[in-house]
Design a protein around this motif. Structure first.
Motif: not given
Ligand SMILES: Nc1ncnc2c1ncn2[C@@H]1O[C@H](COP(=O)(O)OP(=O)(O)OP(=O)(O)O)[C@@H](O)[C@H]1O
Ligand SMILES: [Mg+2]
Length: 360
Positions: A18, A37-38, A40-41, A43-44, A159, A192
């Motif tokens: 990711i 964008p949504s 993209c990682g 929150s991770t 966010e 975002h």
């Molecule tokens: N626990 C998990 N297990 C597997 N995949 C995950 C997990 N958590 C997140 N992902 C995947 O990791 C990718 C990044 O997720 P993340 O939540 O970091 O995105 P984001 O940039 O914060 O999006 P948003 O703007 O929608 O909040 C996504 O494809 C999501 O499906």
């Protein structure tokens, strides 16, 4: 205040990677916005910094010390979430002071900190209410209060304003900015909403598919996007793209002669396909022979500006004109731009090329 460094940070869930190796430094007191964008990682990445998510490879470093193996409490970070995560059965005061109570701060110290935070956030009058008796904006402030009282080395926001209506969002954005100017805590702010990022941040990192596309000040990203992705992401309404090519060491638009000024481009092979990028605010109506032939599709008056969507060679193009400009659907117009306002990108990998790269 703390420095946050990410070194070669990676994250995989099972076989799926990711986050693909992020290097990033947030200086003490700096406000960094992480946009993209949504999915993209964002929150991770933030959750890894907070210690809520494990790291697959690389290092998270606070003030020179690797914190990978520290749990969230030991990292001295405070996180504000999108959904506020308030306890419904506790009063505002109890919600704000909960973490202090758990950490054994004295009662008088706790009271002082809660009262200070409440004053800063204008919630002194609602300290004895329950979350269900608060408006969205007030709940948001309580969540911020809970983060502030801990006096953390780093604030992490995911966010925090996205559940609020447009007007409240603008208000809370101003409050977060004022708050940061007062407390100067190192902050990473995920959104975002690129306007939020532009107005709040000292520095913006644009994330796409788990990789950083560019890091820079809001103005750097607006003036000198490194590639088409950043150009299209930063700026509102988004930049327009019009196909072109290199001919006689000049970038010219396809299918119409003198539609836009040609741009000298000596270092790229003749015949190479390009994209012209022009921001909506840089297009204007041309009364001469030159200009892109356009047919007006839609006109929106905001009062101070006129937003036009027009068809140019089969693609919609957005134009923002200052003031109230009277135009009607189906009207034929010509659109022009100054040569200095033209961005160029290679059609293949979207890399920025041309003289703009050397402008400040
Ligand atoms: N626990 C998990 N297990 C597997 N995949 C995950 C997990 N958590 C997140 N992902 C995947 O990791 C990718 C990044 O997720 P993340 O939540 O970091 O995105 P984001 O940039 O914060 O999006 P948003 O703007 O929608 O909040 C996504 O494809 C999501 O499906
Ligand atoms: Mg997210």
């Amino acid at each position: 205040m703390g420095t946050v460094e990410l070194r070669g940070l990676k994250k995989s869930y099972g076989q799926v990677q990711i986050i693909h190796g992020i290097d990033l430094t947030v200086d003490p007191g700096e406000f960094l916005a992480l946009v993209g964008p949504s999915g993209c990682g964002k929150s991770t990445l933030l959750r890894m910094v907070a210690g809520l998510e494990t790291v697959s490879a690389g290092e998270i470093v606070f003030n020179g010390k690797v914190v990978n193996s520290l749990d969230p409490k030991q990292r001295n970070v405070a996180m504000v979430f999108q959904n506020y995560a308030l306890y419904p059965h506790m009063s505002v005061r109890e919600n704000i002071s909960l973490n202090l109570r758990l950490s054994g701060v004295s009662k008088s110290e706790m009271e002082r900190r809660v009262n200070d935070a409440a004053r800063l956030l204008h919630i002194d009058a609602i300290l004895d209410r329950r979350p269900s008796q608060l408006s969205g904006g007030q709940r948001q402030r309580v969540a911020m209060g809970r983060a502030i009282v801990r006096n953390p080395a780093v604030f992490l926001f995911d966010e925090p304003l996205s559940n609020l209506d447009a007007k409240l969002r603008v208000m809370m954005r101003a409050e977060i900015k004022a708050l940061h100017q007062k407390v100067k805590t190192t902050s990473i702010y995920v959104t975002h909403d690129q306007i939020e990022a532009m107005t709040l941040a000292d520095c913006i990192a644009v994330l796409n598919g788990g990789r950083i596309e560019q890091i820079g000040s809001p103005i750097e990203l607006y003036n000198n996007p490194a590639n088409k992705f950043v150009a299209g992401f930063i700026g509102s309404p988004a930049m327009n793209f019009i196909p072109g090519k290199v001919e006689n060491s000049q970038a010219i638009v396809d299918r119409v002669s003198r539609g836009l000024p040609s741009v000298p481009l000596a270092d790229i092979a003749n015949g190479t396909s390009l994209e012209f990028g022009i921001r909506p605010e840089h297009l204007r109506l041309s009364d001469g022979e030159d200009g892109l032939p356009a047919t007006v599709l839609q006109v929106d008056q905001t009062g101070s500006q006129t937003h036009v969507i027009a068809d140019v060679l089969g693609s919609p193009v957005t134009v923002v004109l200052e003031g109230m400009v009277i135009l009607n659907p189906d009207e034929k117009v010509k659109l022009s731009a100054k040569v200095d306002d033209i961005y160029l990108f290679t059609a293949g990998d979207g890399k920025a090329v041309g003289p703009r790269q050397h402008l400040g």
